[in-house]
Design a protein around this motif. Structure first.
Motif, PDB file in Angstrom:
ATOM      1  N   ASP A  20       0.679  -1.181   0.133  1.00 35.21           N
ATOM      2  CA  ASP A  20      -0.267  -0.236  -0.018  1.00 35.21           C
ATOM      3  C   ASP A  20       0.570   1.550  -0.113  1.00 35.21           C
ATOM      4  OD1 ASP A  20      -2.357  -1.530   0.118  1.00 35.21           O
ATOM      5  OD2 ASP A  20      -2.551  -1.412   1.990  1.00 35.21           O
ATOM      6  N   ALA A  21       1.737   1.221   0.753  1.00 36.54           N
ATOM      7  CA  ALA A  21       2.784   2.381   0.796  1.00 36.54           C
ATOM      8  C   ALA A  21       2.945   2.608  -0.593  1.00 36.54           C
ATOM      9  CB  ALA A  21       3.944   2.682   1.758  1.00 36.54           C
ATOM     10  N   LEU A  22       3.625   1.952  -1.257  1.00 37.08           N
ATOM     11  CA  LEU A  22       4.030   1.873  -2.536  1.00 37.08           C
ATOM     12  C   LEU A  22       3.459   2.279  -3.624  1.00 37.08           C
ATOM     13  CD1 LEU A  22       7.239  -0.970  -2.922  1.00 37.08           C
ATOM     14  CD2 LEU A  22       7.605   0.917  -2.822  1.00 37.08           C
ATOM     15  N   PHE A  23       1.626   1.913  -3.357  1.00 41.10           N
ATOM     16  CA  PHE A  23       1.007   2.349  -4.726  1.00 41.10           C
ATOM     17  C   PHE A  23       0.953   3.455  -3.928  1.00 41.10           C
ATOM     18  CE2 PHE A  23      -0.129  -1.787  -5.936  1.00 41.10           C
ATOM     19  CZ  PHE A  23       0.473  -1.775  -6.611  1.00 41.10           C
ATOM     20  N   ASP A  24       0.676   4.049  -2.134  1.00 41.41           N
ATOM     21  CA  ASP A  24      -0.091   5.983  -2.157  1.00 41.41           C
ATOM     22  C   ASP A  24       1.329   6.839  -2.456  1.00 41.41           C
ATOM     23  OD1 ASP A  24      -1.749   3.996  -1.438  1.00 41.41           O
ATOM     24  OD2 ASP A  24      -1.507   3.811   0.595  1.00 41.41           O
ATOM     25  N   ALA A  25       2.561   5.808  -2.836  1.00 39.17           N
ATOM     26  CA  ALA A  25       3.517   6.926  -2.833  1.00 39.17           C
ATOM     27  C   ALA A  25       3.540   7.426  -4.194  1.00 39.17           C
ATOM     28  CB  ALA A  25       5.169   6.186  -2.418  1.00 39.17           C
ATOM     29  N   GLY A  26       2.912   7.488  -5.504  1.00 37.36           N
ATOM     30  CA  GLY A  26       2.471   8.047  -6.492  1.00 37.36           C
ATOM     31  C   GLY A  26       3.692   8.020  -7.520  1.00 37.36           C
ATOM     32  N   LEU A  68       4.111   8.091 -16.700  1.00 35.40           N
ATOM     33  CA  LEU A  68       2.543   7.609 -17.087  1.00 35.40           C
ATOM     34  C   LEU A  68       2.337   6.996 -16.222  1.00 35.40           C
ATOM     35  CD1 LEU A  68       2.748   9.110 -20.839  1.00 35.40           C
ATOM     36  CD2 LEU A  68       2.151  10.692 -18.500  1.00 35.40           C
ATOM     37  N   GLY A  69       1.218   6.558 -16.354  1.00 32.40           N
ATOM     38  CA  GLY A  69       0.331   5.554 -15.677  1.00 32.40           C
ATOM     39  C   GLY A  69       0.143   5.819 -14.101  1.00 32.40           C
ATOM     40  N   PRO A  70      -0.307   4.374 -13.681  1.00 33.93           N
ATOM     41  CA  PRO A  70      -0.410   4.509 -11.693  1.00 33.93           C
ATOM     42  C   PRO A  70       0.943   3.459 -11.450  1.00 33.93           C
ATOM     43  CG  PRO A  70      -1.579   2.866 -12.395  1.00 33.93           C
ATOM     44  CD  PRO A  70      -1.195   3.762 -14.189  1.00 33.93           C
ATOM     45  N   ALA A  71       1.048   4.198 -10.050  1.00 33.45           N
ATOM     46  CA  ALA A  71       2.062   3.494  -9.703  1.00 33.45           C
ATOM     47  C   ALA A  71       2.582   2.145  -9.366  1.00 33.45           C
ATOM     48  CB  ALA A  71       2.232   3.827  -7.986  1.00 33.45           C
ATOM     49  N   LYS A  72       3.579   1.621  -9.590  1.00 35.52           N
ATOM     50  CA  LYS A  72       3.706  -0.024 -10.104  1.00 35.52           C
ATOM     51  C   LYS A  72       4.026  -0.825  -8.678  1.00 35.52           C
ATOM     52  CE  LYS A  72       6.272  -3.443 -12.593  1.00 35.52           C
ATOM     53  NZ  LYS A  72       7.302  -3.953 -13.788  1.00 35.52           N
ATOM     54  N   GLY A  73       4.850   0.228  -8.012  1.00 37.02           N
ATOM     55  CA  GLY A  73       5.100  -0.793  -6.974  1.00 37.02           C
ATOM     56  C   GLY A  73       5.705  -2.270  -7.053  1.00 37.02           C
ATOM     57  N   LEU A  74       5.466  -3.107  -6.385  1.00 36.76           N
ATOM     58  CA  LEU A  74       6.378  -4.305  -6.635  1.00 36.76           C
ATOM     59  C   LEU A  74       6.273  -5.057  -7.953  1.00 36.76           C
ATOM     60  CD1 LEU A  74       6.352  -6.178  -2.965  1.00 36.76           C
ATOM     61  CD2 LEU A  74       8.277  -4.694  -3.425  1.00 36.76           C
ATOM     62  N   ASP A  75       7.519  -6.112  -8.087  1.00 37.84           N
ATOM     63  CA  ASP A  75       7.343  -6.557  -9.327  1.00 37.84           C
ATOM     64  C   ASP A  75       5.722  -8.109  -9.731  1.00 37.84           C
ATOM     65  OD1 ASP A  75       9.000  -5.004 -10.870  1.00 37.84           O
ATOM     66  OD2 ASP A  75      10.545  -6.551 -10.071  1.00 37.84           O
TER      67      ASP A  75
END
Length: 283
Positions: free
Chosen positions: A118-124, A219-226
């Motif tokens: 969640d922290a990786l996605f919310d970081a933008g 561009l696009g949403p945050a990817k985060g982990l593979d």
């Protein structure tokens, strides 16, 4: 104030607020002092009493006093529940650990695998630095003050701390086996780099910050982990983390492969294919 004289426990009595002796009328002892009491049995004879009363020290009467023996054991026998309540209410101060001192507002402790995702996605589009450390690691302890200093110098970046001792299973799923270990993430680009760094090789960390802290368009949403790491976390039974793979959507602009071109050419003339099949069957 009363003063202790050597080993004889003779204290000088104050002239004011003195109590009178019932028998002789002279001053026998001073006002009560916390932790000190009188024991009149020490004056075994009238001669000793008269000597104590006639003895002057700086113009003040002195008497024999004896300290109370305080039983400190009863103060140490505190129930465990009472100690825990004192800690919760703040009566007993909690000394911070070395990985808790010097934290900056942009530094956060990861509590679970779901919290990390969640922290990786919310970081933008922010630059996110994962810091894998262990409380028993001397290199992590030596490097931590400089990490806090770099976090203070880069307030736009997010630093996430992962305690290896508390999240061993999660670190195994992420293939983290060397400490201290760092990973850099940004937006849709996902993971940018990863490396192990110590106090002697701090320049490697500084170079990565200088390279990836520049403003970049993602561009696009945050990817985060593979995708593989997310599946590995979901497959780990020790972690309460669930993940559903995203459905693969066909790309309309995909270039056809050679096999597809050959198949399409053979199917252009259906009459020839039917004749070949009939001849083959008749022969």
């Amino acid at each position: 104030m009363a003063k202790v004289l050597g080993k004889t426990s003779i204290l000088s009595a104050c002239d004011h607020s003195q109590k009178k002796n019932k028998k002789g009328g002279g001053s026998l002892y001073s006002r009560r002092i916390p932790g000190i009491c009188f024991k009149e049995d020490r004056f075994t004879s009238l001669k000793m009493k008269s000597m104590a009363l006639r003895c002057d020290f700086n113009g003040q009467r002195v008497v024999y006093l004896e300290r109370k023996i305080v039983d400190t054991r009863r103060f140490l026998q505190v129930p465990l529940k009472v100690q825990l309540n004192q800690i919760r209410t703040g009566l007993i101060g909690k000394t911070p650990k070395w990985w808790e001192t010097g934290l900056q507002p942009n530094m956060k402790e990861v509590t679970s695998a779901q919290d990390l995702v969640d922290a990786l996605f919310d970081a933008g589009y922010k630059l996110v630095i994962l810091d894998f450390y262990s409380p028993a690691c001397g290199g992590c302890k030596a490097l931590f003050p400089k990490t806090c200093q770099l976090a203070k110098m880069n307030p736009d970046s997010q630093f996430l701390q992962v305690n290896y001792e508390e999240h061993k299973s999660m670190c195994y799923s992420l293939n983290v086996h060397v400490l201290p270990f760092f990973r850099f993430y940004r937006g849709a680009q996902g993971r940018l780099c990863q490396f192990s760094c110590t106090n002697a090789t701090i320049q490697k960390f500084k170079n990565a910050l200088a390279k990836h802290t520049t403003d970049q368009c993602s561009l696009g949403p945050a990817k985060g982990l593979d995708e593989k790491e997310l599946l590995a976390l979901a497959a780990n039974k020790d972690l309460s983390f669930t993940y559903k793979p995203k459905p693969v959507q066909p790309n309309p602009y995909r270039v056809p492969a050679k096999k597809d071109i050959l198949v399409s050419k053979t199917c252009l003339n259906p009459k020839e294919s039917e004749g070949k099949t009939l001849v083959g069957a008749g022969g």
